[in-house]
Design a protein around this motif. Structure first.
Motif, PDB file in Angstrom:
ATOM      1  N   VAL A 141       1.987  -2.443   1.054  1.00 26.39           N
ATOM      2  CA  VAL A 141       2.794  -1.450   1.748  1.00 26.39           C
ATOM      3  C   VAL A 141       4.207  -2.015   1.829  1.00 26.39           C
ATOM      4  O   VAL A 141       4.453  -3.016   2.494  1.00 26.39           O
ATOM      5  CB  VAL A 141       2.232  -1.165   3.160  1.00 26.39           C
ATOM      6  N   LEU A 142       5.128  -1.381   1.098  1.00 25.61           N
ATOM      7  CA  LEU A 142       6.508  -1.839   1.038  1.00 25.61           C
ATOM      8  C   LEU A 142       7.308  -1.049   2.072  1.00 25.61           C
ATOM      9  O   LEU A 142       7.443   0.164   1.960  1.00 25.61           O
ATOM     10  CB  LEU A 142       7.082  -1.614  -0.368  1.00 25.61           C
TER      11      LEU A 142
ATOM     12  N   VAL B  47       4.156   2.362  -1.753  1.00 27.55           N
ATOM     13  CA  VAL B  47       2.880   1.665  -1.691  1.00 27.55           C
ATOM     14  C   VAL B  47       2.483   1.319  -3.114  1.00 27.55           C
ATOM     15  O   VAL B  47       2.657   2.133  -4.030  1.00 27.55           O
ATOM     16  CB  VAL B  47       1.796   2.574  -1.041  1.00 27.55           C
ATOM     17  N   VAL B  48       1.962   0.123  -3.304  1.00 28.82           N
ATOM     18  CA  VAL B  48       1.384  -0.260  -4.590  1.00 28.82           C
ATOM     19  C   VAL B  48      -0.124  -0.322  -4.370  1.00 28.82           C
ATOM     20  O   VAL B  48      -0.610  -1.083  -3.535  1.00 28.82           O
ATOM     21  CB  VAL B  48       1.920  -1.623  -5.087  1.00 28.82           C
ATOM     22  N   THR B  49      -0.852   0.497  -5.108  1.00 30.10           N
ATOM     23  CA  THR B  49      -2.306   0.553  -4.962  1.00 30.10           C
ATOM     24  C   THR B  49      -2.939  -0.707  -5.552  1.00 30.10           C
ATOM     25  O   THR B  49      -2.295  -1.419  -6.329  1.00 30.10           O
ATOM     26  CB  THR B  49      -2.884   1.787  -5.685  1.00 30.10           C
TER      27      THR B  49
ATOM     28  N   LEU C   6       3.205   4.376  -5.560  1.00 26.21           N
ATOM     29  CA  LEU C   6       3.275   5.677  -4.913  1.00 26.21           C
ATOM     30  C   LEU C   6       4.466   5.663  -3.962  1.00 26.21           C
ATOM     31  O   LEU C   6       4.761   4.629  -3.356  1.00 26.21           O
ATOM     32  CB  LEU C   6       2.000   5.955  -4.110  1.00 26.21           C
ATOM     33  N   SER C   7       5.122   6.805  -3.810  1.00 26.02           N
ATOM     34  CA  SER C   7       6.230   6.842  -2.860  1.00 26.02           C
ATOM     35  C   SER C   7       6.166   8.106  -2.025  1.00 26.02           C
ATOM     36  O   SER C   7       5.475   9.068  -2.362  1.00 26.02           O
ATOM     37  CB  SER C   7       7.579   6.743  -3.586  1.00 26.02           C
ATOM     38  N   GLY C   8       6.902   8.076  -0.919  1.00 28.10           N
ATOM     39  CA  GLY C   8       6.972   9.239  -0.052  1.00 28.10           C
ATOM     40  C   GLY C   8       5.624   9.618   0.525  1.00 28.10           C
ATOM     41  O   GLY C   8       4.808   8.766   0.889  1.00 28.10           O
TER      42      GLY C   8
END
Length: 141
Positions: A23-24, A75-77, A83-85
């Motif tokens: 989670v960025l 987020v990087v799965t 993924l963003s937003g």
């Protein structure tokens, strides 16, 4: 969507471990810090790695800039998908008790699009809201 190499290395005779969800988040944002603190207090279904991308030691993945990542939630799965937003939030919510209902809501036809539009609208006013929160944090109690 970008693919990031986030696959765990495997060694013969050693079990493979799943990579965590990364989670960025913007730790310089008071709203972001508060929301992430709420998430961190919960027991996630999978391993979550909370990455403060505002830290001076953070290095953005190849092909992405820190500035780009700071503009939105990412987020990087575990599979390495970026993924963003709203899609990033939904991925996190699916794993957190008390938030899964929002992830289920996002699965309704058209709902993820509405959530993304709402998030984009919030991003427009985010700087003003951040200023208000910072002022409120400075006031003596």
């Amino acid at each position: 969507m970008n693919q990031l190499d986030n696959t765990p290395s495997t060694t013969p005779n050693c079990p493979s471990e799943a990579a965590p969800t990364q989670v960025l988040f913007d730790g310089s944002c008071p709203l972001c810090r508060r929301e992430i603190a709420l998430y961190k207090d919960l027991k996630a279904d999978g391993e979550m790695q909370w990455v403060d991308i505002s830290a001076c030691t953070y290095a953005a993945p190849s092909g992405l800039s820190k500035e780009t990542l700071m503009r939105r939630f990412h987020v990087v799965t575990p599979e390495g998908k970026l993924l963003s937003g709203a899609a990033g939030f939904v991925h996190v919510w699916k794993q957190l008790p008390g938030w899964r209902w929002l992830a289920r809501l996002a699965s309704l036809p058209g709902m993820l699009t509405i959530m993304e539009w709402s998030y984009r609208g919030f991003l427009i006013i985010r700087p003003s809201v951040q200023k208000l929160v910072r002022r409120a944090e400075k006031k003596p109690r």
